[in-house]
Write a protein that holds these residues in place. Structure first.
Motif, short mmCIF file in Angstrom:
data_model
loop_
_atom_site.label_atom_id
_atom_site.label_comp_id
_atom_site.label_asym_id
_atom_site.label_seq_id
_atom_site.Cartn_x
_atom_site.Cartn_y
_atom_site.Cartn_z
N SER A 17 0.86 -1.18 0.00
CA SER A 17 0.00 0.00 0.00
C SER A 17 0.90 1.23 0.00
CB SER A 17 -0.88 -0.01 1.26
OG SER A 17 -1.35 1.30 1.54
N THR A 18 0.51 2.24 -0.75
CA THR A 18 1.30 3.48 -0.73
C THR A 18 1.26 4.13 0.66
OG1 THR A 18 -0.57 4.77 -1.56
CG2 THR A 18 0.96 3.91 -3.21
N MET A 19 0.18 3.85 1.44
CA MET A 19 0.10 4.39 2.81
C MET A 19 1.19 3.76 3.67
SD MET A 19 -2.47 6.38 2.40
CE MET A 19 -2.91 7.04 4.02
N GLN A 37 -1.42 -2.20 -6.08
CA GLN A 37 -1.29 -2.41 -4.64
C GLN A 37 -1.84 -3.80 -4.30
OE1 GLN A 37 -1.79 1.68 -2.31
NE2 GLN A 37 -3.65 1.18 -3.42
N GLY A 40 -4.25 -2.61 -0.84
CA GLY A 40 -4.77 -1.24 -0.87
C GLY A 40 -5.79 -1.04 0.25
N MET A 41 -5.68 0.10 0.92
CA MET A 41 -6.50 0.35 2.11
C MET A 41 -7.54 1.43 1.83
SD MET A 41 -3.09 0.61 4.46
CE MET A 41 -3.87 1.46 5.81
N GLY A 42 -8.79 1.14 2.21
CA GLY A 42 -9.85 2.14 2.12
C GLY A 42 -10.20 2.65 3.51
N ARG A 43 -11.21 3.52 3.57
CA ARG A 43 -11.66 4.02 4.88
C ARG A 43 -12.43 2.91 5.59
NH1 ARG A 43 -15.45 7.98 3.71
NH2 ARG A 43 -15.51 8.56 5.91
N TRP A 48 -9.09 -1.41 -0.77
CA TRP A 48 -9.24 -0.59 -1.99
C TRP A 48 -8.68 -1.41 -3.15
CZ3 TRP A 48 -11.95 3.63 -3.15
CH2 TRP A 48 -11.69 4.28 -4.35
N VAL A 58 -1.96 6.78 -4.95
CA VAL A 58 -0.91 7.72 -4.57
C VAL A 58 -1.07 8.16 -3.12
CG1 VAL A 58 -2.25 9.65 -5.56
CG2 VAL A 58 0.18 9.95 -5.16
N LYS A 100 -19.00 6.33 -7.34
CA LYS A 100 -17.71 6.77 -6.79
C LYS A 100 -16.57 6.48 -7.78
CE LYS A 100 -14.89 5.91 -2.65
NZ LYS A 100 -14.99 5.57 -1.23
N GLY A 103 -11.49 7.93 -3.98
CA GLY A 103 -11.63 7.94 -2.53
C GLY A 103 -10.35 8.46 -1.90
N VAL A 104 -10.50 8.95 -0.69
CA VAL A 104 -9.39 9.58 0.03
C VAL A 104 -9.28 8.97 1.42
CG1 VAL A 104 -8.66 11.76 1.10
CG2 VAL A 104 -9.60 11.77 -1.22
N ILE A 117 -4.83 8.87 -1.97
CA ILE A 117 -5.91 9.12 -2.92
C ILE A 117 -5.91 7.98 -3.94
CG2 ILE A 117 -6.80 10.73 -4.68
CD1 ILE A 117 -4.86 12.79 -3.02
C1 BTN Z 1 -11.88 5.18 0.52
O1 BTN Z 1 -12.23 4.18 1.17
O2 BTN Z 1 -12.68 5.82 -0.15
C2 BTN Z 1 -10.43 5.60 0.54
C3 BTN Z 1 -9.65 4.93 -0.53
C4 BTN Z 1 -8.20 5.37 -0.55
C5 BTN Z 1 -7.40 4.55 -1.53
C6 BTN Z 1 -6.01 5.08 -1.70
S1 BTN Z 1 -5.16 4.31 -3.05
C7 BTN Z 1 -3.69 5.09 -2.56
C8 BTN Z 1 -3.65 5.01 -1.04
N1 BTN Z 1 -3.08 3.73 -0.65
C9 BTN Z 1 -3.97 2.97 -0.04
O3 BTN Z 1 -3.73 1.82 0.39
N2 BTN Z 1 -5.13 3.61 0.07
C10 BTN Z 1 -5.08 4.93 -0.51
#
Ligand code: BTN
Length: 222
Positions: A17-19, A37, A40-43, A48, A58, A100, A103-104, A117
């Motif tokens: 994940s970029t986070m 990723q 990838g992580m969402g809220r 994600w 990013v 959608k 997402g951020v 993002i």
């Molecule tokens: C959401 O749930 O709406 C937030 C999504 C955020 C996704 C981005 S992709 C780049 C960064 N790295 C991640 O793992 N998550 C965020």
């Protein structure tokens, strides 16, 4: 390789994940991008989806004060990069035609803010079991490269994170159909949206007249 003055761009073929990469080396001014990723992580602890080359994934390491309004400023930047007719759904989802497309995720780490993002760029298909309907820029007729999108996003972010809080709130409300007069459900709360408070939290007037401040959660139109 793309260069943007004032920033150091680290572009990876694959990351968890970029986070997580931002947290491994949280140098302010760093931009981390991944083609793909694997985690990838969402809220709200959601994943994600990050298929190779189909989205812009990013994270930015920002040296800015940690405040709820930052998360709105990052959403504002994502909307600006995508352009009209994109809509903002509090706190920072970007929608095209009600679905959608970006997402951020904003997290703080020591004395920096990490703004993640994800923008769906060229996907032509999404799983049917997503929490909210999804779309991509390509599906909505917007054709842009990930590099150009990153340039636009960074310029927009440079602008929005420097805005005074009141101006972030004003611009957010201007570009969001969800801030005023929209009937929504957020968890157990149902009512009509009636603005943002001075910290950027969403206000919902329930049918009994109570105004509830929404601190977190997924806003869904009803
Ligand atoms: C959401 O749930 O709406 C937030 C999504 C955020 C996704 C981005 S992709 C780049 C960064 N790295 C991640 O793992 N998550 C965020």
């Amino acid at each position: 390789m793309i260069e943007i003055p004032g920033w150091r761009i680290d572009w990876f073929a694959e990351l968890d994940s970029t986070m997580l990469e931002a947290k491994r080396d949280p140098e302010p001014g760093r931009i981390i991008v991944a083609d793909r990723q694997t985690a990838g992580m969402g809220r709200h602890g959601r994943a994600w989806l990050s298929p190779a080359g189909e989205g812009l994934y990013v994270s930015y390491v920002l040296k800015v004060p940690i405040a709820p309004v930052i998360s709105l400023a990052v959403g504002l930047a994502a909307r600006e990069a995508i352009g009209n007719p994109a809509d903002l759904r509090w706190p920072n989802d970007v929608l095209l035609n009600g679905s959608k497309c970006a997402g951020v995720l904003v997290q703080s780490d020591a004395d920096v803010v990490i703004a993640g993002i994800g923008i769906n760029v060229s996907q032509r298909w999404f799983p049917g079991d997503l929490d909210t309907p999804a779309t991509s820029l390509a599906l909505e007729g917007i054709n842009v490269s990930r590099e150009d999108l990153l340039s636009k996003l960074t310029a927009a972010l440079d602008r929005t994170v420097a805005l005074p809080a009141e101006e972030v709130l004003r611009q957010f409300a201007e570009h969001s159909s969800f801030v005023n007069g929209r009937r929504v459900r957020v968890g157990e709360v149902e009512g009509v949206t009636c603005g943002l408070d001075s910290s950027g939290f969403l206000l919902v007037r329930e049918d009994n007249g109570t105004v509830t401040t929404i601190l977190n959660g997924g806003v869904r139109p009803i």
